[in-house]
Design an enzyme around this catalytic site. Structure first.
Site, PDB file in Angstrom:
ATOM      1  N   GLU A 193      28.837  61.027  28.766  1.00  0.00           N
ATOM      2  CA  GLU A 193      27.591  60.067  28.391  1.00  0.00           C
ATOM      3  C   GLU A 193      28.577  58.975  27.603  1.00  0.00           C
ATOM      4  O   GLU A 193      27.840  57.878  27.678  1.00  0.00           O
ATOM      5  CB  GLU A 193      26.692  60.766  27.451  1.00  0.00           C
ATOM      6  CG  GLU A 193      25.842  61.880  28.228  1.00  0.00           C
ATOM      7  CD  GLU A 193      24.887  62.191  27.553  1.00  0.00           C
ATOM      8  OE1 GLU A 193      23.810  62.550  28.394  1.00  0.00           O
ATOM      9  OE2 GLU A 193      24.647  62.242  26.159  1.00  0.00           O
ATOM     10  N   ASP A 383      37.083  25.863  49.588  1.00  0.00           N
ATOM     11  CA  ASP A 383      36.464  26.608  48.922  1.00  0.00           C
ATOM     12  C   ASP A 383      35.092  26.941  49.418  1.00  0.00           C
ATOM     13  O   ASP A 383      35.089  27.075  50.912  1.00  0.00           O
ATOM     14  CB  ASP A 383      36.022  25.704  47.515  1.00  0.00           C
ATOM     15  CG  ASP A 383      35.800  26.947  46.415  1.00  0.00           C
ATOM     16  OD1 ASP A 383      34.701  27.433  46.357  1.00  0.00           O
ATOM     17  OD2 ASP A 383      36.716  26.964  45.476  1.00  0.00           O
ATOM     18  N   ARG A 460      21.313  33.127  41.456  1.00  0.00           N
ATOM     19  CA  ARG A 460      21.765  32.260  42.212  1.00  0.00           C
ATOM     20  C   ARG A 460      21.458  32.409  43.721  1.00  0.00           C
ATOM     21  O   ARG A 460      21.957  32.495  44.777  1.00  0.00           O
ATOM     22  CB  ARG A 460      23.366  32.220  42.364  1.00  0.00           C
ATOM     23  CG  ARG A 460      24.188  30.685  42.742  1.00  0.00           C
ATOM     24  CD  ARG A 460      25.451  30.818  43.154  1.00  0.00           C
ATOM     25  NE  ARG A 460      26.041  29.593  43.255  1.00  0.00           N
ATOM     26  CZ  ARG A 460      27.189  29.173  43.811  1.00  0.00           C
ATOM     27  NH1 ARG A 460      27.830  30.300  44.274  1.00  0.00           N
ATOM     28  NH2 ARG A 460      27.664  28.292  43.806  1.00  0.00           N
ATOM     29  N   TRP A 494      38.997  34.737  45.130  1.00  0.00           N
ATOM     30  CA  TRP A 494      37.951  35.883  45.115  1.00  0.00           C
ATOM     31  C   TRP A 494      37.129  35.719  43.898  1.00  0.00           C
ATOM     32  O   TRP A 494      37.267  35.773  42.721  1.00  0.00           O
ATOM     33  CB  TRP A 494      38.732  37.188  44.790  1.00  0.00           C
ATOM     34  CG  TRP A 494      37.683  38.600  44.860  1.00  0.00           C
ATOM     35  CD1 TRP A 494      36.629  38.849  44.210  1.00  0.00           C
ATOM     36  CD2 TRP A 494      38.070  39.659  45.588  1.00  0.00           C
ATOM     37  NE1 TRP A 494      35.981  39.850  44.328  1.00  0.00           N
ATOM     38  CE2 TRP A 494      36.640  40.543  45.487  1.00  0.00           C
ATOM     39  CE3 TRP A 494      38.845  40.041  46.641  1.00  0.00           C
ATOM     40  CZ2 TRP A 494      36.554  41.827  46.033  1.00  0.00           C
ATOM     41  CZ3 TRP A 494      38.630  41.420  47.394  1.00  0.00           C
ATOM     42  CH2 TRP A 494      37.601  42.063  47.140  1.00  0.00           C
ATOM     43  N   GLY A 545      32.266  32.744  38.985  1.00  0.00           N
ATOM     44  CA  GLY A 545      31.691  31.529  38.381  1.00  0.00           C
ATOM     45  C   GLY A 545      32.474  31.062  37.076  1.00  0.00           C
ATOM     46  O   GLY A 545      31.934  30.970  36.116  1.00  0.00           O
ATOM     47  N   ASP A 551      39.921  39.121  32.676  1.00  0.00           N
ATOM     48  CA  ASP A 551      40.440  40.371  32.089  1.00  0.00           C
ATOM     49  C   ASP A 551      41.674  40.846  32.579  1.00  0.00           C
ATOM     50  O   ASP A 551      42.040  40.623  33.415  1.00  0.00           O
ATOM     51  CB  ASP A 551      39.152  41.489  32.030  1.00  0.00           C
ATOM     52  CG  ASP A 551      38.836  41.884  33.441  1.00  0.00           C
ATOM     53  OD1 ASP A 551      39.638  42.413  34.106  1.00  0.00           O
ATOM     54  OD2 ASP A 551      37.790  41.557  33.832  1.00  0.00           O
ATOM     55  N   ASP A 565      34.160  27.208  34.963  1.00  0.00           N
ATOM     56  CA  ASP A 565      33.613  26.289  36.003  1.00  0.00           C
ATOM     57  C   ASP A 565      33.418  24.906  35.164  1.00  0.00           C
ATOM     58  O   ASP A 565      32.992  23.803  35.627  1.00  0.00           O
ATOM     59  CB  ASP A 565      31.930  26.752  36.444  1.00  0.00           C
ATOM     60  CG  ASP A 565      32.425  27.478  37.747  1.00  0.00           C
ATOM     61  OD1 ASP A 565      33.355  27.373  38.187  1.00  0.00           O
ATOM     62  OD2 ASP A 565      31.443  28.139  38.086  1.00  0.00           O
ATOM     63  N   GLU A 631      45.731   5.505  40.596  1.00  0.00           N
ATOM     64  CA  GLU A 631      45.640   6.872  40.052  1.00  0.00           C
ATOM     65  C   GLU A 631      46.806   7.612  40.885  1.00  0.00           C
ATOM     66  O   GLU A 631      47.160   8.748  40.466  1.00  0.00           O
ATOM     67  CB  GLU A 631      44.138   7.430  40.278  1.00  0.00           C
ATOM     68  CG  GLU A 631      43.306   6.849  39.488  1.00  0.00           C
ATOM     69  CD  GLU A 631      41.673   7.169  39.808  1.00  0.00           C
ATOM     70  OE1 GLU A 631      40.795   7.198  39.039  1.00  0.00           O
ATOM     71  OE2 GLU A 631      41.439   7.210  41.082  1.00  0.00           O
TER      72      GLU A 631
HETATM   73  C1  DGJ Z   1      31.956  29.342  41.410  1.00  0.00           C
HETATM   74  C2  DGJ Z   1      33.309  29.253  41.296  1.00  0.00           C
HETATM   75  O1  DGJ Z   1      33.766  29.173  39.805  1.00  0.00           O
HETATM   76  C3  DGJ Z   1      33.492  27.519  41.623  1.00  0.00           C
HETATM   77  O2  DGJ Z   1      35.033  27.229  41.436  1.00  0.00           O
HETATM   78  C4  DGJ Z   1      33.126  27.477  43.160  1.00  0.00           C
HETATM   79  O3  DGJ Z   1      34.254  28.486  43.934  1.00  0.00           O
HETATM   80  C5  DGJ Z   1      31.976  28.118  43.310  1.00  0.00           C
HETATM   81  N1  DGJ Z   1      31.520  29.319  42.705  1.00  0.00           N
HETATM   82  C6  DGJ Z   1      31.513  28.137  44.838  1.00  0.00           C
HETATM   83  O4  DGJ Z   1      30.330  28.837  45.021  1.00  0.00           O
END
Ligand code: DGJ
Length: 747
Positions: A193, A383, A460, A494, A545, A551, A565, A631
């Site tokens: 447990e 992406d 999402r 990933w 995200g 980790d 993000d 730039e």
């Molecule tokens: C979340 C990621 O952190 C972003 O960099 C991008 O890949 C989006 N997802 C795409 O849906």
């Protein structure tokens, strides 16, 4: 041998270069924890334990009439629930008769050369592979990869159940690892447990707990608070390690600073639910526990079966938090991350996400790649949005077939054209995700986590696939491989874009549903392992995200992880600062994005965005076609400069010079060559004041008796470290400086 056993006193002393960890099987066979901290003589530190008659803290039966022997008051190595220690336990089982009390006593031990590994789980390894050694900046003298393993076996006094405590002593790295394996010797199922991977009891001392909290687009904020009586904990029940709390904790003395004082780091090599708990007890003793969060966990161990609790890495520093971080940086860079990209130079990349989101076709990508190649970018990453029906984030997840109509060409044609421009090519996946609006969901609705009779929790507008199931994983794996095999692809991102909920696996009986979260993580690791085996040359970047699964477990499979993000350079200062406590910069995905920033609308100089992104795995994430010529000239110079400083940044010693959350004016950090021969000082002006005072920054990691050149001016090392360097005056808000400091050749 870094592991000493004194058979008379049954004392185990584990030593690394600068730390010592000690346990003792006492006269009753109870495994006491007697020391973790400064390295000293292998003296029996149990002399520090005060025995007294403790009211309401009972005594084991075999202690007879000795009322001074209470498990509740002793420093224990692996405290089990129910036999008289009322603090938070490292283990709670449910036996076939419904009882939970467990009384663990020493049975035997084994000492082995080399570091153990764990089936299906990430673990630090002792020998860096040949290729890594060839690329790695020469390690400091005396740094090899010597490790030893100690396995102590405890048995429950009812003899149904055995606990094997694993210790990896990584002498040169100054790391001690722990893991646990339990074995069922009864004739019935035993339910686990709660099983924590680490317990460390401190007999005395007043400690601060350092943790890293956050949220989506604001991960790993640093928090330090004094321990109070009772428990203070952080954790995750989201099925991932989470944006909210990181599975890395520090305990320190109250007066510990960046450069001075005792501190103890605890890092969990696991990517699912976790709990880190610090408890200050009735006798002012402190207990630190770290392991799988028990809330979503109940694991059935069948007769003769074993269960492995994930590994945790422990380090001690007597020289403050900075040194503690550098211990983890080196260990994770060289003995956790694997494969050729661990030490090989990673390509400077352009990711199209913030540049075009879902709005692209093959021609647009080629146009971007053309400009990117011209700028010196080495890898182009396509992406989200290239597969199935995926023009928004509401559909298509799970359908890993290339949308040739959208691209206007096949993946191979796109990849060939990008390679023709001299770039490598990378691609995004979210293997664990599934939209209800997908062919996969229509064909296999039961493959997604949903509880029969209950509407699922969407996030999402997506669900998650049941990765605890091999058939589900095999299907996804084969479809990913089909895509990867159809074109030349050198990089894979990933991603995972939601937390787990509605945990229920159609493949498990009701009494085993408590295993789903952990089996999901094992399934994730299994798939990542297969991927790394099949595509050993591919650079895999983890992401959830942003930094929702940043980790040490993931780093075993993906040597870099998208940090957040939030690409705003100023926000990133505190995100990367917090991340740096437990993880090296070589693991922190960091990109220059356009301004005003997508998340904050803030405008920062292009140079500052590069200063921040260079302190990670450097890349760009914008529509290069929209950049001005001016730039583009700046970006070309940035990429050249990054390549010049690559080794210093990625393999150098990282020093936090200020805390961006506290500093009002200039925030600084530094990379120093391990031999002190050069350094790169990075400064961001958070505020400017007209007619403001001078600003100085004291450097670290230089040689006190050497002379250094900074912008054509000579300075003694001790002056730079003790008095500081006068910094250039910022003339615009958020201006940044990168100052190279080089040792002058001896005359
Ligand atoms: C979340 C990621 O952190 C972003 O960099 C991008 O890949 C989006 N997802 C795409 O849906």
């Amino acid at each position: 041998m870094a592991i000493l056993f004194d058979s008379t006193s049954r004392l185990f002393t584990l030593t690394t270069a600068h730390s010592m960890y000690q346990m003792k099987a006492d006269r009753y066979g109870v495994l006491l924890h007697t020391w973790f901290g400064m390295k000293g003589s292998a003296f029996d530190y149990s002399y520090r334990i005060a025995y007294a008659d403790r009211g309401f803290s009972g005594n084991p039966y075999d202690a007879g009439d000795d009322r001074t022997y209470s498990l509740d008051a002793l420093p224990l190595e692996f405290p089990a629930y129910g036999s008289g220690d009322y603090r938070a336990a490292a283990l709670k089982v449910r036996y076939p008769d419904g009882t939970s009390a467990c009384d663990l006593r020493y049975l035997k031990h084994e000492i082995r050369e080399g570091k153990y590994s764990l089936p299906g789980l990430p673990a630090l390894y002792d020998a860096p592979d040949q290729e890594q050694q060839a690329h790695e900046t020469p390690a400091p003298a005396g740094c090899g990869s010597r490790s030893d393993t100690l396995i102590i076996t405890l048995e429950d006094t009812r003899r149904m159940f055995y606990v094997h405590l694993y210790y990896g002593v990584m002498e040169d790295l100054d790391i001690i690892t722990r893991a646990v394996c339990v074995e069922n010797h009864s004739e019935d199922d035993i339910y686990l447990e709660n099983i924590q991977s680490v317990c460390v009891d401190y007999l005395h001392g007043e400690y601060d707990l350092h943790t890293f909290y956050g949220r989506h687009v604001k991960e790993r904020n640093y928090q330090r608070s004094p321990l109070m009586h009772g428990s203070q904990s952080v954790g995750s029940t989201r099925g991932t390690s989470s944006h909210q709390y990181n599975p890395f904790l520090i305990l320190s003395d109250r007066d510990t600073t960046e450069d001075t004082g005792n501190c103890y780091g605890f890092s969990f090599l696991y990517s699912g639910d976790f709990l880190g708990n610090a408890e200050l007890d009735q006798y002012n003793q402190t207990r630190l526990l770290l392991g799988i969060h028990p809330d979503n966990f109940c694991y059935c161990v069948r007769p003769t079966e074993r269960f492995y609790a994930p590994e945790a890495a422990l380090a001690y520093s007597a020289q403050g938090l900075g040194r503690l971080s550098r211990i983890f940086h080196r260990a994770y860079r060289t003995h956790l991350c694997r494969g050729k990209w661990t030490a090989k130079r990673r390509p400077v990349l352009l990711n199209d996400w913030e540049g075009v989101y879902f709005d692209f076709d093959g021609d647009k990508l080629i146009q971007m790649a053309r400009d990117a190649a011209d700028l010196g970018i080495e890898l182009f990453v396509m992406d989200d949005g290239w597969f199935g029906k995926r023009d928004l984030d509401v559909s298509g997840l799970g359908d890993w077939t290339v949308n040739v109509k959208k691209l206007g060409c096949t993946l191979k044609e796109l990849s060939d054209q990008i390679h023709g421009l001299g770039l490598q090519f990378g691609i995004w996946f979210e293997p664990e995700g599934i939209n209800e609006d997908s062919d996969l969901y229509r064909a296999h609705p039961d493959w997604a986590f949903t509880i029969p009779g209950k509407q699922p929790t969407r996030s999402r507008l997506q669900l998650l696939l049941d990765f605890s199931r091999e058939d589900v994983r095999e299907y996804i794996f084969s479809h990913i491989c089909q895509v990867l095999d159809s074109a030349r692809i050198e990089y894979l991102k990933w991603d995972l874009n939601r937390s787990l909920a509605d945990l229920y696996s159609a493949s498990l009986p009701a009494k085993r549903q408590g295993e789903v979260m952990h089996r999901y993580v094992l399934g994730l690791y299994d798939m990542l392992e297969k991927l790394t085996q099949r595509y050993p040359d591919m650079l895999i970047e983890g992401c959830s995200g942003g930094g929702g699964r940043f980790d040490a477990g993931m780093l075993y499979y993906t040597p870099q992880i998208w940090c957040s993000d939030d690409t705003d350079a100023i926000e990133r200062l505190s995100i990367q600062y917090g991340t740096s406590f437990g993880y090296p910069v070589s693991t922190m995905g960091s990109h220059v994005s356009h301004c005003p920033n997508e998340q904050t609308r803030r405008i920062t100089p292009l140079n500052t965005r590069a200063t921040v992104a260079m302190s990670g795995t450097f890349g760009y994430e914008l529509d290069v076609n929209k950049m001005t010529e001016e730039e583009k000239t700046i970006v070309k110079a940035q990429i050249r400069e990054f390549k010049e400083y690559y080794d210093l940044i990625q393999y150098g010693d990282y020093y936090r010079l200020t805390d961006p959350n506290k500093v009002e004016a200039y925030h600084g950090w530094e990379f120093a060559a391990p031999d002190g021969s050069e350094a790169l000082l990075c400064i961001v002006a958070l505020q400017i004041h007209p007619n403001g005072p001078g600003r100085w920054m004291c450097l670290k990691g230089l040689k006190a008796d050497s002379v250094y050149l900074v912008h054509g001016q000579k300075y003694p090392g001790d002056a730079l470290m003790n008095s500081g360097l006068l910094l250039p005056t910022a003339t615009e808000e958020y201006e940044s400086f990168r100052l190279h400091i080089v040792e002058c050749p001896a005359v």
